[in-house]
Design a protein around this motif. Structure first.
Motif, PDB file in Angstrom:
ATOM      1  N   PHE A  75     -87.825 -43.657 104.932  1.00  0.00           N
ATOM      2  CA  PHE A  75     -87.500 -44.730 103.999  1.00  0.00           C
ATOM      3  C   PHE A  75     -86.401 -45.629 104.547  1.00  0.00           C
ATOM      4  O   PHE A  75     -85.487 -45.156 105.224  1.00  0.00           O
ATOM      5  CB  PHE A  75     -87.046 -44.144 102.658  1.00  0.00           C
ATOM      6  N   ASP A  76     -86.513 -46.913 104.241  1.00  0.00           N
ATOM      7  CA  ASP A  76     -85.430 -47.847 104.539  1.00  0.00           C
ATOM      8  C   ASP A  76     -84.384 -47.800 103.432  1.00  0.00           C
ATOM      9  O   ASP A  76     -83.195 -47.981 103.685  1.00  0.00           O
ATOM     10  CB  ASP A  76     -85.977 -49.287 104.619  1.00  0.00           C
ATOM     11  N   PHE A  77     -84.877 -47.551 102.208  1.00  0.00           N
ATOM     12  CA  PHE A  77     -84.043 -47.831 101.051  1.00  0.00           C
ATOM     13  C   PHE A  77     -84.363 -46.883  99.904  1.00  0.00           C
ATOM     14  O   PHE A  77     -85.519 -46.764  99.491  1.00  0.00           O
ATOM     15  CB  PHE A  77     -84.318 -49.282 100.635  1.00  0.00           C
ATOM     16  N   ILE A  78     -83.338 -46.221  99.413  1.00  0.00           N
ATOM     17  CA  ILE A  78     -83.505 -45.325  98.260  1.00  0.00           C
ATOM     18  C   ILE A  78     -82.676 -45.840  97.084  1.00  0.00           C
ATOM     19  O   ILE A  78     -81.461 -45.983  97.188  1.00  0.00           O
ATOM     20  CB  ILE A  78     -83.057 -43.882  98.587  1.00  0.00           C
ATOM     21  N   LEU A  79     -83.380 -46.130  95.997  1.00  0.00           N
ATOM     22  CA  LEU A  79     -82.705 -46.463  94.745  1.00  0.00           C
ATOM     23  C   LEU A  79     -82.611 -45.179  93.930  1.00  0.00           C
ATOM     24  O   LEU A  79     -83.593 -44.438  93.862  1.00  0.00           O
ATOM     25  CB  LEU A  79     -83.557 -47.439  93.931  1.00  0.00           C
ATOM     26  N   ALA A  80     -81.469 -44.929  93.319  1.00  0.00           N
ATOM     27  CA  ALA A  80     -81.368 -43.781  92.411  1.00  0.00           C
ATOM     28  C   ALA A  80     -81.248 -44.296  90.989  1.00  0.00           C
ATOM     29  O   ALA A  80     -80.567 -45.295  90.739  1.00  0.00           O
ATOM     30  CB  ALA A  80     -80.149 -42.935  92.758  1.00  0.00           C
ATOM     31  N   SER A  81     -81.935 -43.627  90.081  1.00  0.00           N
ATOM     32  CA  SER A  81     -81.869 -44.079  88.694  1.00  0.00           C
ATOM     33  C   SER A  81     -81.938 -42.911  87.711  1.00  0.00           C
ATOM     34  O   SER A  81     -82.317 -41.797  88.088  1.00  0.00           O
ATOM     35  CB  SER A  81     -83.002 -45.064  88.406  1.00  0.00           C
ATOM     36  N   VAL A  82     -81.547 -43.192  86.487  1.00  0.00           N
ATOM     37  CA  VAL A  82     -81.695 -42.221  85.397  1.00  0.00           C
ATOM     38  C   VAL A  82     -82.390 -42.934  84.236  1.00  0.00           C
ATOM     39  O   VAL A  82     -81.857 -43.885  83.677  1.00  0.00           O
ATOM     40  CB  VAL A  82     -80.326 -41.652  84.939  1.00  0.00           C
ATOM     41  N   HIS A  83     -83.614 -42.478  83.926  1.00  0.00           N
ATOM     42  CA  HIS A  83     -84.402 -43.069  82.837  1.00  0.00           C
ATOM     43  C   HIS A  83     -84.427 -42.188  81.596  1.00  0.00           C
ATOM     44  O   HIS A  83     -84.786 -42.630  80.518  1.00  0.00           O
ATOM     45  CB  HIS A  83     -85.857 -43.274  83.269  1.00  0.00           C
ATOM     46  N   ASN A  84     -84.137 -40.911  81.807  1.00  0.00           N
ATOM     47  CA  ASN A  84     -84.157 -39.986  80.672  1.00  0.00           C
ATOM     48  C   ASN A  84     -83.196 -38.837  80.962  1.00  0.00           C
ATOM     49  O   ASN A  84     -82.918 -38.530  82.125  1.00  0.00           O
ATOM     50  CB  ASN A  84     -85.573 -39.420  80.458  1.00  0.00           C
ATOM     51  N   LEU A  85     -82.710 -38.223  79.904  1.00  0.00           N
ATOM     52  CA  LEU A  85     -81.880 -37.030  80.078  1.00  0.00           C
ATOM     53  C   LEU A  85     -82.814 -35.828  80.202  1.00  0.00           C
ATOM     54  O   LEU A  85     -83.976 -35.899  79.810  1.00  0.00           O
ATOM     55  CB  LEU A  85     -80.936 -36.888  78.880  1.00  0.00           C
ATOM     56  N   LYS A  86     -82.303 -34.768  80.770  1.00  0.00           N
ATOM     57  CA  LYS A  86     -83.122 -33.575  81.025  1.00  0.00           C
ATOM     58  C   LYS A  86     -83.842 -33.123  79.753  1.00  0.00           C
ATOM     59  O   LYS A  86     -83.221 -32.972  78.694  1.00  0.00           O
ATOM     60  CB  LYS A  86     -82.209 -32.450  81.553  1.00  0.00           C
ATOM     61  N   ASN A  87     -85.147 -32.927  79.878  1.00  0.00           N
ATOM     62  CA  ASN A  87     -86.000 -32.485  78.765  1.00  0.00           C
ATOM     63  C   ASN A  87     -86.023 -33.444  77.573  1.00  0.00           C
ATOM     64  O   ASN A  87     -86.378 -33.068  76.465  1.00  0.00           O
ATOM     65  CB  ASN A  87     -85.613 -31.082  78.263  1.00  0.00           C
ATOM     66  N   GLU A  88     -85.612 -34.661  77.820  1.00  0.00           N
ATOM     67  CA  GLU A  88     -85.703 -35.656  76.754  1.00  0.00           C
ATOM     68  C   GLU A  88     -86.575 -36.804  77.219  1.00  0.00           C
ATOM     69  O   GLU A  88     -86.893 -36.930  78.393  1.00  0.00           O
ATOM     70  CB  GLU A  88     -84.299 -36.135  76.365  1.00  0.00           C
ATOM     71  N   ARG A  89     -86.936 -37.652  76.276  1.00  0.00           N
ATOM     72  CA  ARG A  89     -87.849 -38.745  76.597  1.00  0.00           C
ATOM     73  C   ARG A  89     -87.095 -39.898  77.255  1.00  0.00           C
ATOM     74  O   ARG A  89     -85.882 -40.017  77.142  1.00  0.00           O
ATOM     75  CB  ARG A  89     -88.534 -39.233  75.321  1.00  0.00           C
ATOM     76  N   ASP A  90     -87.841 -40.741  77.925  1.00  0.00           N
ATOM     77  CA  ASP A  90     -87.298 -41.976  78.506  1.00  0.00           C
ATOM     78  C   ASP A  90     -86.584 -42.753  77.390  1.00  0.00           C
ATOM     79  O   ASP A  90     -87.060 -42.789  76.251  1.00  0.00           O
ATOM     80  CB  ASP A  90     -88.473 -42.803  79.061  1.00  0.00           C
ATOM     81  N   PHE A  91     -85.455 -43.352  77.738  1.00  0.00           N
ATOM     82  CA  PHE A  91     -84.697 -44.124  76.744  1.00  0.00           C
ATOM     83  C   PHE A  91     -85.565 -45.178  76.056  1.00  0.00           C
ATOM     84  O   PHE A  91     -85.291 -45.594  74.943  1.00  0.00           O
ATOM     85  CB  PHE A  91     -83.477 -44.785  77.396  1.00  0.00           C
ATOM     86  N   TYR A  92     -86.593 -45.577  76.738  1.00  0.00           N
ATOM     87  CA  TYR A  92     -87.548 -46.543  76.204  1.00  0.00           C
ATOM     88  C   TYR A  92     -88.161 -46.066  74.885  1.00  0.00           C
ATOM     89  O   TYR A  92     -88.444 -46.854  73.995  1.00  0.00           O
ATOM     90  CB  TYR A  92     -88.658 -46.752  77.250  1.00  0.00           C
ATOM     91  N   PHE A  93     -88.363 -44.742  74.773  1.00  0.00           N
ATOM     92  CA  PHE A  93     -89.103 -44.189  73.638  1.00  0.00           C
ATOM     93  C   PHE A  93     -88.221 -43.722  72.477  1.00  0.00           C
ATOM     94  O   PHE A  93     -88.737 -43.330  71.447  1.00  0.00           O
ATOM     95  CB  PHE A  93     -89.940 -42.986  74.084  1.00  0.00           C
ATOM     96  N   LEU A  94     -86.907 -43.690  72.675  1.00  0.00           N
ATOM     97  CA  LEU A  94     -86.062 -43.062  71.657  1.00  0.00           C
ATOM     98  C   LEU A  94     -85.967 -43.908  70.390  1.00  0.00           C
ATOM     99  O   LEU A  94     -86.041 -45.131  70.427  1.00  0.00           O
ATOM    100  CB  LEU A  94     -84.662 -42.797  72.224  1.00  0.00           C
TER     101      LEU A  94
END
Ligand SMILES: [Zn+2]
Ligand SMILES: [Zn+2]
Length: 282
Positions: free
Chosen positions: A116-135
């Protein structure tokens, strides 16, 4: 075009479970727009990498993503696009590594698939929880949720296995986007600690422009956090539209560059083999 170098370092192809168009279509669009470079950054959600975790993701998206297959395909197709597009567009092989701390073996495994040239790191959801999109934010304790989000971001920055931190304040895309108000001063100290660690690790902060075309109406993070990053000594910033379809390639990048200038930045960077290349904004 107002700026000399416009680069979009956060693009999803249909090798992402929520993407629509091929790598080639995304690259062709970028070239048509006169972009300087792109990084294809398809999803691997580490917390959903193993078989038993995938059942949860089916509930979310209705199909079972095989992240290993998807990323292998993304790498191959990006390689092809590089070969075809070696005219006026630089194409970089990237990945959006979601929630690496939720399964470090998965993170290691997926990163071993290619150069890889480039790694983006992200957090979309907390462990065992849904994506913030769905809360359902009516039912959530917003402060507790954000505190746990920033904690996981801090731990991710401590882990340090990436090049740029994607869309810091991601939950706000939905919290603010749905009209909920949060007093952000509670998190200022945590955010400052995250930024300081990012700076001392010489890692980049992404200016994600997807919010500009969504209800929240600002970049992620917003100008206030960008100014703080600058004040604390931050140099490395990357830009990403977070396009999931060809029509969004490059969306908001010029506005983002403008914002970065106003926040005191003179350069941004793109990554080749994990090395930052600083490019002048003007
Ligand atoms: Zn993301
Ligand atoms: Zn993304």
């Amino acid at each position: 075009m107002m700026y000399r170098f416009i680069s979009d370092s956060h693009i999803h192809s249909n090798c992402s479970f929520d993407g629509n168009d091929t790598v080639l279509m995304m690259c062709n669009r970028a070239e048509q727009l006169g972009l300087y470079s792109v990084a294809i950054t398809d999803h691997c959600e580490c917390g959903y990498y193993s078989e038993e975790d995938k059942n949860n993701l089916v509930k979310e998206f209705g199909k079972i993503p095989n992240f290993k297959e998807n990323i292998e395909k993304s790498i191959i197709e990006t390689g092809r696009a590089k070969a075809i597009n070696n005219r006026n567009l630089k194409v970089y092989t990237g990945i959006e590594l979601g929630e690496p701390l939720q399964d470090l073996n998965a993170a290691e495994n997926i990163l071993s698939l290619g150069n890889f040239d480039f790694i983006l790191a992200s957090v979309h959801n907390l462990k065992n929880e849904r994506d913030f999109y769905f809360l359902d934010y009516e039912k959530e304790d917003l402060y507790n949720l954000l505190e746990r989000y920033f904690n996981e971001i801090f731990e991710t920055v401590k882990w340090n296995g990436f090049d740029s931190l994607a869309h810091l304040t991601y939950p706000m895309r939905y919290i603010k986007g749905k009209g909920f108000n949060v007093n952000f001063s509670k998190f200022e100290e945590m955010i400052a600690e995250i930024l300081k660690l990012l700076i001392s690790n010489k890692k980049a902060l992404e200016i994600n422009t997807s919010g500009l075309r969504q209800a929240i109406g600002t970049t992620l993070p917003d100008d206030k956090i960008l100014r703080l990053y600058k004040d604390l000594g931050g140099i490395y910033i990357t830009f990403g539209s977070d396009a999931h379809r060809w029509a969004d390639v490059g969306a908001g990048i010029e506005e983002g560059l403008n914002l970065a200038l106003m926040c005191g930045f003179s350069h941004f960077c793109i990554y080749e083999k994990h090395q930052p290349h600083l490019l002048p904004i003007k």
